[in-house]
Design a protein around this motif. Structure first.
Motif, PDB file in Angstrom:
ATOM      1  N   GLU A   1     -65.577  30.390  84.319  1.00 44.97           N
ATOM      2  CA  GLU A   1     -64.336  30.495  85.077  1.00 44.97           C
ATOM      3  C   GLU A   1     -63.482  31.634  84.537  1.00 44.97           C
ATOM      4  OE1 GLU A   1     -63.632  28.679  87.748  1.00 44.97           O
ATOM      5  OE2 GLU A   1     -65.654  27.887  87.483  1.00 44.97           O
ATOM      6  N   PRO A   2     -62.777  32.341  85.425  1.00 45.42           N
ATOM      7  CA  PRO A   2     -61.905  33.435  84.991  1.00 45.42           C
ATOM      8  C   PRO A   2     -60.858  32.964  83.976  1.00 45.42           C
ATOM      9  CG  PRO A   2     -62.091  33.411  87.387  1.00 45.42           C
ATOM     10  CD  PRO A   2     -62.813  32.213  86.890  1.00 45.42           C
ATOM     11  N   SER A   3     -60.367  31.750  84.138  1.00 46.71           N
ATOM     12  CA  SER A   3     -59.317  31.276  83.227  1.00 46.71           C
ATOM     13  C   SER A   3     -59.833  31.201  81.797  1.00 46.71           C
ATOM     14  CB  SER A   3     -58.809  29.907  83.670  1.00 46.71           C
ATOM     15  OG  SER A   3     -59.839  28.955  83.657  1.00 46.71           O
ATOM     16  N   ASN A   4     -61.121  31.051  81.666  1.00 49.30           N
ATOM     17  CA  ASN A   4     -61.720  31.011  80.336  1.00 49.30           C
ATOM     18  C   ASN A   4     -61.651  32.385  79.673  1.00 49.30           C
ATOM     19  OD1 ASN A   4     -63.076  30.093  78.137  1.00 49.30           O
ATOM     20  ND2 ASN A   4     -65.093  30.237  79.067  1.00 49.30           N
ATOM     21  N   ILE A   5     -61.889  33.409  80.465  1.00 54.65           N
ATOM     22  CA  ILE A   5     -61.878  34.782  79.948  1.00 54.65           C
ATOM     23  C   ILE A   5     -60.487  35.151  79.440  1.00 54.65           C
ATOM     24  CG2 ILE A   5     -62.325  37.182  80.531  1.00 54.65           C
ATOM     25  CD1 ILE A   5     -64.782  35.431  80.504  1.00 54.65           C
ATOM     26  N   THR A   6     -59.461  34.655  80.107  1.00 52.94           N
ATOM     27  CA  THR A   6     -58.088  34.946  79.669  1.00 52.94           C
ATOM     28  C   THR A   6     -57.925  34.675  78.179  1.00 52.94           C
ATOM     29  OG1 THR A   6     -57.174  34.417  81.838  1.00 52.94           O
ATOM     30  CG2 THR A   6     -55.660  34.335  79.979  1.00 52.94           C
ATOM     31  N   GLY A   7     -58.351  33.492  77.743  1.00 50.98           N
ATOM     32  CA  GLY A   7     -58.202  33.123  76.337  1.00 50.98           C
ATOM     33  C   GLY A   7     -59.022  33.995  75.406  1.00 50.98           C
ATOM     34  N   ILE A   8     -60.260  34.264  75.794  1.00 52.18           N
ATOM     35  CA  ILE A   8     -61.136  35.058  74.934  1.00 52.18           C
ATOM     36  C   ILE A   8     -60.570  36.469  74.773  1.00 52.18           C
ATOM     37  CG2 ILE A   8     -63.469  36.011  74.712  1.00 52.18           C
ATOM     38  CD1 ILE A   8     -64.504  33.584  76.224  1.00 52.18           C
ATOM     39  N   VAL A   9     -60.137  37.052  75.883  1.00 54.48           N
ATOM     40  CA  VAL A   9     -59.562  38.395  75.821  1.00 54.48           C
ATOM     41  C   VAL A   9     -58.246  38.367  75.033  1.00 54.48           C
ATOM     42  CG1 VAL A   9     -58.530  40.231  77.204  1.00 54.48           C
ATOM     43  CG2 VAL A   9     -60.723  39.261  77.867  1.00 54.48           C
ATOM     44  N   ASP A  10     -57.447  37.317  75.206  1.00 58.52           N
ATOM     45  CA  ASP A  10     -56.221  37.171  74.396  1.00 58.52           C
ATOM     46  C   ASP A  10     -56.541  37.336  72.918  1.00 58.52           C
ATOM     47  OD1 ASP A  10     -54.586  36.709  76.512  1.00 58.52           O
ATOM     48  OD2 ASP A  10     -54.402  34.542  76.214  1.00 58.52           O
ATOM     49  N   ARG A  11     -57.549  36.591  72.465  1.00 63.32           N
ATOM     50  CA  ARG A  11     -57.860  36.605  71.029  1.00 63.32           C
ATOM     51  C   ARG A  11     -58.429  37.948  70.584  1.00 63.32           C
ATOM     52  NH1 ARG A  11     -58.294  31.086  72.554  1.00 63.32           N
ATOM     53  NH2 ARG A  11     -60.304  31.364  73.554  1.00 63.32           N
ATOM     54  N   LEU A  12     -59.223  38.571  71.453  1.00 68.16           N
ATOM     55  CA  LEU A  12     -59.730  39.910  71.118  1.00 68.16           C
ATOM     56  C   LEU A  12     -58.583  40.918  71.082  1.00 68.16           C
ATOM     57  CD1 LEU A  12     -63.043  40.115  73.201  1.00 68.16           C
ATOM     58  CD2 LEU A  12     -62.841  40.166  70.719  1.00 68.16           C
ATOM     59  N   GLU A  13     -57.614  40.716  71.969  1.00 68.07           N
ATOM     60  CA  GLU A  13     -56.517  41.672  72.068  1.00 68.07           C
ATOM     61  C   GLU A  13     -55.609  41.587  70.832  1.00 68.07           C
ATOM     62  OE1 GLU A  13     -53.972  41.038  75.424  1.00 68.07           O
ATOM     63  OE2 GLU A  13     -53.635  43.182  75.717  1.00 68.07           O
ATOM     64  N   THR A  14     -55.279  40.383  70.415  1.00 66.84           N
ATOM     65  CA  THR A  14     -54.404  40.254  69.241  1.00 66.84           C
ATOM     66  C   THR A  14     -55.079  40.836  68.004  1.00 66.84           C
ATOM     67  OG1 THR A  14     -55.212  37.994  68.998  1.00 66.84           O
ATOM     68  CG2 THR A  14     -53.050  38.259  69.955  1.00 66.84           C
ATOM     69  N   ARG A  15     -56.400  40.935  68.021  1.00 66.39           N
ATOM     70  CA  ARG A  15     -57.067  41.501  66.865  1.00 66.39           C
ATOM     71  C   ARG A  15     -57.357  42.989  67.051  1.00 66.39           C
ATOM     72  NH1 ARG A  15     -61.875  38.016  65.231  1.00 66.39           N
ATOM     73  NH2 ARG A  15     -62.036  39.757  63.778  1.00 66.39           N
ATOM     74  N   GLY A  16     -56.903  43.548  68.163  1.00 67.50           N
ATOM     75  CA  GLY A  16     -56.997  44.982  68.354  1.00 67.50           C
ATOM     76  C   GLY A  16     -58.374  45.470  68.754  1.00 67.50           C
ATOM     77  N   PHE A  17     -59.208  44.602  69.275  1.00 68.05           N
ATOM     78  CA  PHE A  17     -60.549  45.020  69.688  1.00 68.05           C
ATOM     79  C   PHE A  17     -60.595  45.432  71.147  1.00 68.05           C
ATOM     80  CE2 PHE A  17     -62.417  42.254  66.135  1.00 68.05           C
ATOM     81  CZ  PHE A  17     -62.558  43.354  65.319  1.00 68.05           C
ATOM     82  N   VAL A  18     -59.504  45.161  71.856  1.00 66.84           N
ATOM     83  CA  VAL A  18     -59.553  45.274  73.305  1.00 66.84           C
ATOM     84  C   VAL A  18     -58.146  45.534  73.834  1.00 66.84           C
ATOM     85  CG1 VAL A  18     -59.321  43.347  74.929  1.00 66.84           C
ATOM     86  CG2 VAL A  18     -61.584  44.081  74.236  1.00 66.84           C
ATOM     87  N   THR A  19     -58.036  46.249  74.946  1.00 67.89           N
ATOM     88  CA  THR A  19     -56.734  46.392  75.604  1.00 67.89           C
ATOM     89  C   THR A  19     -56.844  45.948  77.054  1.00 67.89           C
ATOM     90  OG1 THR A  19     -57.209  48.642  76.309  1.00 67.89           O
ATOM     91  CG2 THR A  19     -56.109  48.388  74.184  1.00 67.89           C
ATOM     92  N   ARG A  20     -55.701  45.572  77.625  1.00 71.45           N
ATOM     93  CA  ARG A  20     -55.614  45.208  79.038  1.00 71.45           C
ATOM     94  C   ARG A  20     -54.693  46.205  79.721  1.00 71.45           C
ATOM     95  NH1 ARG A  20     -55.689  38.754  79.432  1.00 71.45           N
ATOM     96  NH2 ARG A  20     -54.932  38.708  77.304  1.00 71.45           N
ATOM     97  N   GLU A  21     -55.127  46.843  80.813  1.00 68.43           N
ATOM     98  CA  GLU A  21     -54.187  47.618  81.606  1.00 68.43           C
ATOM     99  C   GLU A  21     -54.420  47.319  83.075  1.00 68.43           C
ATOM    100  OE1 GLU A  21     -55.008  51.722  81.124  1.00 68.43           O
ATOM    101  OE2 GLU A  21     -55.634  51.553  79.020  1.00 68.43           O
ATOM    102  N   ALA A  22     -53.325  47.406  83.832  1.00 71.88           N
ATOM    103  CA  ALA A  22     -53.415  47.175  85.270  1.00 71.88           C
ATOM    104  C   ALA A  22     -54.238  48.286  85.889  1.00 71.88           C
ATOM    105  CB  ALA A  22     -52.024  47.137  85.881  1.00 71.88           C
ATOM    106  N   ASP A  23     -55.105  47.932  86.823  1.00 74.70           N
ATOM    107  CA  ASP A  23     -55.868  48.910  87.577  1.00 74.70           C
ATOM    108  C   ASP A  23     -54.918  49.620  88.548  1.00 74.70           C
ATOM    109  OD1 ASP A  23     -57.483  50.298  89.267  1.00 74.70           O
ATOM    110  OD2 ASP A  23     -58.913  48.679  89.595  1.00 74.70           O
ATOM    111  N   PRO A  24     -54.841  50.969  88.472  1.00 76.13           N
ATOM    112  CA  PRO A  24     -53.928  51.688  89.369  1.00 76.13           C
ATOM    113  C   PRO A  24     -54.299  51.492  90.842  1.00 76.13           C
ATOM    114  CG  PRO A  24     -55.106  53.192  87.873  1.00 76.13           C
ATOM    115  CD  PRO A  24     -55.605  51.836  87.587  1.00 76.13           C
TER     116      PRO A  24
END
Lengths: 144, 144
Positions: free
Chosen positions: A64-87
């Motif tokens: 489920e997409p909602s699951n990815i939210t959490g995983i990406v959250d944790r990767l993001e706080t550790r600086g492994f990943v960024t989120r940006e809006a698609d133009p």
DNA sequence: ATGAAAAGTTCACCTTGTCAAATGTTCAGC
DNA sequence: GCTGAACATTTGACAAGGTGAACTTTTCAT
């Protein structure tokens, strides 16, 4: 739906189950050695090819997409990943690996290759045979 | 520790990762169809060979014994498993599958065999080759 | 007998996973 | 141009899997 389980097929399934368990365990360990979880490592591996919308990650990992939210959250706080809006479409967020994320993922991948003791038991020719058989088996299934 | 990742090896590892993902997904689905989780199904599969101490289950699945407590709890409340003290050593609890537990596990196993589409792509001879290669790869690793 | 070691359990905690209900964005049809 | 349906993501509540530490009971060597 009612075919006898052929002994050979049964044995191959059994062997595959063991190989799967072994592979899985080694993957988790290699990830843990970089203080990543298996799920985080999988997402990071997907992003090696380039940025990707959350939805696409969820589809590829069959969850489920909602699951990815959490995983990406944790990767993001550790600086492994960024989120940006698609133009192009501001609903979608493009997740991209940072340099440090890419590096961790590649290290993990390489350490996996070397750690692959089971494969070392096969000659080059046998590995090629194995590759062909695996390719055939996966032909019908999803990719990437 | 510093050998170049051979392209062939790299490709085989990649194919195996895909096969592992596919196998894992199908296993979870087959388990879910009987309202079991993957972990519960794995424990039940282990018990097909006979009763087993908790500790042994934990070792085989490479996890902490405290984790098994919960999984066996849930299997027990659903009547798939029983716990009895070992007469030889009253510290250990022998976990045994009930008839209904054994039946669920065997059904799952058989449904897996038939669902194994990837294997259907191979001829009998190719399956034998695959079996031999897998056997060789697993020779050094843990068993059962 | 005593004390160390072993098997299980319990507890607190984190991550993965689901589902349902929100929010914000796009787009087709009018 | 507006409206409403569809879409991407997030949030929150919840269950299961997983760890580690502290505790109980039992065994066993000394």
């Amino acid at each position: 739906m009612s075919q006898q389980p052929h002994p050979l097929t049964l044995e191959v399934v059994d062997l595959m189950a063991k190989l799967v368990a072994l592979f899985h365990k080694e993957y988790e360990e290699a990830a843990a050695a970089r203080s990543l979880t298996g799920a985080q490592a999988k997402v990071l591996a997907l992003l090696r090819r380039g940025p990707m919308p959350m939805r696409h990650i969820a589809q590829t990992l069959s969850c489920e997409p909602s699951n990815i939210t959490g995983i990406v959250d944790r990767l993001e706080t550790r600086g492994f990943v960024t989120r940006e809006a698609d133009p192009q479409d501001r609903r979608v967020k493009l997740v991209a690996a940072t340099d440090s994320g890419r590096e961790a993922s590649e290290e993990l991948r390489d350490s996996l290759n070397f750690a692959r003791e089971p494969l070392a038991a096969l000659s080059e020719e046998e590995r090629a045979t194995l590759r062909d058989l695996l390719r055939r088996m996966l032909e019908g299934a999803a990719s990437s």
